[in-house]
Design a protein around this motif. Structure first.
Motif, short mmCIF file in Angstrom:
data_model
loop_
_atom_site.label_atom_id
_atom_site.label_comp_id
_atom_site.label_asym_id
_atom_site.label_seq_id
_atom_site.Cartn_x
_atom_site.Cartn_y
_atom_site.Cartn_z
N LYS A 133 0.84 -1.20 0.00
CA LYS A 133 0.00 0.00 0.00
C LYS A 133 0.87 1.25 0.00
O LYS A 133 0.61 2.22 0.71
N LYS A 134 1.94 1.23 -0.81
CA LYS A 134 2.93 2.31 -0.80
C LYS A 134 3.24 2.76 -2.23
O LYS A 134 3.29 1.95 -3.15
N GLY A 135 3.45 4.06 -2.38
CA GLY A 135 3.85 4.63 -3.66
C GLY A 135 4.96 5.63 -3.46
O GLY A 135 5.34 5.96 -2.34
N ILE A 136 5.49 6.13 -4.56
CA ILE A 136 6.56 7.12 -4.55
C ILE A 136 6.06 8.36 -5.30
O ILE A 136 5.66 8.26 -6.46
N MET A 137 6.07 9.51 -4.61
CA MET A 137 5.66 10.77 -5.22
C MET A 137 6.90 11.51 -5.71
O MET A 137 7.95 11.46 -5.07
N HIS A 138 6.74 12.20 -6.83
CA HIS A 138 7.82 13.05 -7.30
C HIS A 138 7.27 14.14 -8.21
O HIS A 138 6.12 14.09 -8.64
N SER A 139 8.12 15.11 -8.46
CA SER A 139 7.83 16.17 -9.40
C SER A 139 9.08 16.39 -10.23
O SER A 139 10.20 16.31 -9.71
N GLU A 140 8.89 16.67 -11.48
CA GLU A 140 10.03 16.91 -12.37
C GLU A 140 10.86 18.12 -11.95
O GLU A 140 12.02 18.22 -12.30
N VAL A 141 10.27 19.03 -11.19
CA VAL A 141 10.97 20.25 -10.81
C VAL A 141 11.60 20.17 -9.41
O VAL A 141 12.17 21.15 -8.95
N ILE A 194 9.15 11.40 -2.33
CA ILE A 194 8.54 11.14 -1.01
C ILE A 194 7.78 9.83 -1.09
O ILE A 194 6.97 9.64 -2.00
N GLU A 195 8.06 8.95 -0.13
CA GLU A 195 7.25 7.74 -0.01
C GLU A 195 5.92 8.12 0.62
O GLU A 195 5.87 8.92 1.55
N VAL A 196 4.86 7.53 0.14
CA VAL A 196 3.54 7.77 0.71
C VAL A 196 2.81 6.44 0.78
O VAL A 196 2.96 5.60 -0.11
N ALA A 197 2.07 6.24 1.86
CA ALA A 197 1.40 4.95 2.05
C ALA A 197 0.10 5.15 2.81
O ALA A 197 -0.14 6.18 3.43
N GLY A 253 -2.25 -0.81 6.44
CA GLY A 253 -1.55 0.46 6.45
C GLY A 253 -0.12 0.28 6.93
O GLY A 253 0.22 -0.73 7.55
N MET A 254 0.71 1.27 6.64
CA MET A 254 2.14 1.15 6.93
C MET A 254 2.59 2.23 7.92
O MET A 254 2.27 3.41 7.75
N ASP A 255 3.33 1.81 8.92
CA ASP A 255 3.90 2.71 9.92
C ASP A 255 5.15 3.38 9.36
O ASP A 255 5.86 2.81 8.53
N GLY A 256 5.44 4.59 9.83
CA GLY A 256 6.71 5.23 9.53
C GLY A 256 6.83 5.82 8.14
O GLY A 256 7.93 6.17 7.70
N ILE A 257 5.72 5.97 7.42
CA ILE A 257 5.74 6.54 6.08
C ILE A 257 4.67 7.63 6.01
O ILE A 257 3.58 7.48 6.55
N GLU A 270 -3.03 11.67 4.52
CA GLU A 270 -3.59 12.43 5.64
C GLU A 270 -2.53 13.35 6.26
O GLU A 270 -2.80 14.51 6.55
N HIS A 271 -1.31 12.82 6.46
CA HIS A 271 -0.21 13.66 6.97
C HIS A 271 0.08 14.80 5.99
O HIS A 271 0.27 15.94 6.40
N LEU A 272 0.14 14.46 4.71
CA LEU A 272 0.47 15.46 3.71
C LEU A 272 -0.61 16.54 3.62
O LEU A 272 -0.31 17.72 3.43
N PHE A 273 -1.86 16.16 3.78
CA PHE A 273 -2.97 17.12 3.76
C PHE A 273 -2.81 18.12 4.89
O PHE A 273 -2.86 19.34 4.68
N VAL A 274 -2.58 17.62 6.10
CA VAL A 274 -2.44 18.50 7.27
C VAL A 274 -1.18 19.35 7.13
O VAL A 274 -1.19 20.55 7.42
#
Length: 150
Positions: A16-24, A29-32, A40-44, A48-52
């Protein structure tokens, strides 16, 4: 009005994990799924964290611009934010975000100015203006009374 675009991508990695990136941007960032949900995964970082944190960091960057415009002198700015995730009408939503900015100012005379800057920051920051969660702000102001030895 100018338009700005922010292009980001995500790619599923495993479980349940992905990798976020932007070309710029140079980093990814790992997100899960957060650990409160099945598998769900601990420590990633989670969405919800990113929203806040998007709300919290937008408050900070808005404060920095407005403080500069008001020529407010300060020694530090920190902020803690807590998002409340609830099941409402059979849908999960972030129903509330409580922001707790803390500003260390140089002198008592700047207290009123600092409060105006925080109020203007709260009214102006775009992430909060772009979503429907209830926003609460509980600011703290401290005055730096450090004694300087000459």
């Amino acid at each position: 009005m100018n338009e700005h675009f922010y292009d980001v991508s995500i790619k599923w990695d495993a479980d349940k994990k992905g990798i976020m990136h932007s070309e710029v941007l140079p980093t990814t960032i790992e997100v899960a799924t957060p650990p409160q949900f099945p598998k769900g995964m601990d420590g990633i970082w989670s969405p919800e964290h990113l929203f806040v944190e998007a709300i919290n960091s937008c408050l900070m960057t808005t404060f920095l611009v407005i403080a500069e415009n008001y020529k407010l002198e300060y020694n530090s700015f920190t902020s803690n934010a807590v998002g409340k995730l609830e099941l409402i009408d059979s849908k999960y939503m972030m129903s509330e975000v409580v922001l707790k900015p803390k500003v260390l100012i140089n002198n008592q005379e700047d207290f009123d100015k600092k409060m105006r800057v925080l109020q203007k920051s709260e009214a102006a920051f775009l992430i909060a203006n772009s979503e429907k969660s209830t926003m609460k702000m509980e600011p703290t102001v401290e005055i730096d009374f450090q004694t300087k030895v000459v």
